[in-house]
Motif scaffolding. Structure first.
Motif, PDB file in Angstrom:
ATOM      1  N   GLN A 188       0.841  -1.188   0.000  1.00 54.30           N
ATOM      2  CA  GLN A 188       0.000   0.000   0.000  1.00 54.30           C
ATOM      3  C   GLN A 188       0.878   1.239   0.000  1.00 54.30           C
ATOM      4  O   GLN A 188       2.030   1.193   0.414  1.00 54.30           O
ATOM      5  CB  GLN A 188      -0.944   0.006   1.202  1.00 54.30           C
ATOM      6  CG  GLN A 188      -0.242   0.077   2.552  1.00 54.30           C
ATOM      7  CD  GLN A 188      -1.200   0.005   3.728  1.00 54.30           C
ATOM      8  OE1 GLN A 188      -2.399   0.139   3.568  1.00 54.30           O
ATOM      9  NE2 GLN A 188      -0.664  -0.207   4.924  1.00 54.30           N
ATOM     10  N   VAL A 189       0.317   2.351  -0.470  1.00 56.35           N
ATOM     11  CA  VAL A 189       1.016   3.636  -0.452  1.00 56.35           C
ATOM     12  C   VAL A 189       0.578   4.370   0.803  1.00 56.35           C
ATOM     13  O   VAL A 189      -0.620   4.532   1.059  1.00 56.35           O
ATOM     14  CB  VAL A 189       0.669   4.488  -1.697  1.00 56.35           C
ATOM     15  CG1 VAL A 189       1.315   5.866  -1.600  1.00 56.35           C
ATOM     16  CG2 VAL A 189       1.107   3.783  -2.966  1.00 56.35           C
ATOM     17  N   LEU A 190       1.546   4.780   1.605  1.00 58.83           N
ATOM     18  CA  LEU A 190       1.288   5.584   2.796  1.00 58.83           C
ATOM     19  C   LEU A 190       2.222   6.790   2.778  1.00 58.83           C
ATOM     20  O   LEU A 190       3.267   6.766   2.128  1.00 58.83           O
ATOM     21  CB  LEU A 190       1.571   4.787   4.074  1.00 58.83           C
ATOM     22  CG  LEU A 190       0.707   3.582   4.377  1.00 58.83           C
ATOM     23  CD1 LEU A 190       1.183   2.905   5.661  1.00 58.83           C
ATOM     24  CD2 LEU A 190      -0.754   3.945   4.489  1.00 58.83           C
ATOM     25  N   SER A 191       1.857   7.818   3.525  1.00 58.15           N
ATOM     26  CA  SER A 191       2.795   8.921   3.738  1.00 58.15           C
ATOM     27  C   SER A 191       3.820   8.445   4.762  1.00 58.15           C
ATOM     28  O   SER A 191       3.587   7.483   5.504  1.00 58.15           O
ATOM     29  CB  SER A 191       2.064  10.156   4.261  1.00 58.15           C
ATOM     30  OG  SER A 191       1.606   9.941   5.586  1.00 58.15           O
ATOM     31  N   GLY A 192       4.946   9.118   4.816  1.00 62.13           N
ATOM     32  CA  GLY A 192       5.973   8.767   5.789  1.00 62.13           C
ATOM     33  C   GLY A 192       5.459   8.802   7.213  1.00 62.13           C
ATOM     34  O   GLY A 192       5.758   7.918   8.015  1.00 62.13           O
ATOM     35  N   GLU A 193       4.632   9.822   7.530  1.00 61.66           N
ATOM     36  CA  GLU A 193       4.111   9.934   8.892  1.00 61.66           C
ATOM     37  C   GLU A 193       3.142   8.791   9.223  1.00 61.66           C
ATOM     38  O   GLU A 193       3.149   8.278  10.335  1.00 61.66           O
ATOM     39  CB  GLU A 193       3.462  11.302   9.131  1.00 61.66           C
ATOM     40  CG  GLU A 193       2.292  11.616   8.243  1.00 61.66           C
ATOM     41  CD  GLU A 193       1.833  13.063   8.307  1.00 61.66           C
ATOM     42  OE1 GLU A 193       2.343  13.831   9.140  1.00 61.66           O
ATOM     43  OE2 GLU A 193       0.947  13.412   7.512  1.00 61.66           O
TER      44      GLU A 193
END
Length: 70
Positions: free
Chosen positions: A57-62
């Motif tokens: 999945q694509v997530l933001s770094g945070e």
């Protein structure tokens, strides 16, 4: 969506990753690819996740950092 990358976590846009120069801090909204089921689970009784697209999945770094702290 006009080429915008959207987080699979919070549904908000994420920024393209970039190469950092020494001393630069990573953008907390930078896109990262995350394993839904970790390759090396903390709970050793669980099987390791795969590198299959269905486990990514694509997530933001945070978001990825918050996930790894749970």
């Amino acid at each position: 969506n006009g080429g915008t990358i959207i987080s699979d976590g919070d549904g908000k846009p994420v920024n393209l990753p970039k190469k950092l120069k020494p001393g630069e801090k990573r953008d907390p909204r930078e896109a990262q690819i995350d394993h839904i089921d970790p390759k090396k689970p903390k709970d050793k009784s669980k099987p390791p996740g795969s590198n299959s697209n269905s486990n990514l999945q694509v997530l933001s770094g945070e978001e990825n950092l918050r996930k790894s702290n749970n």
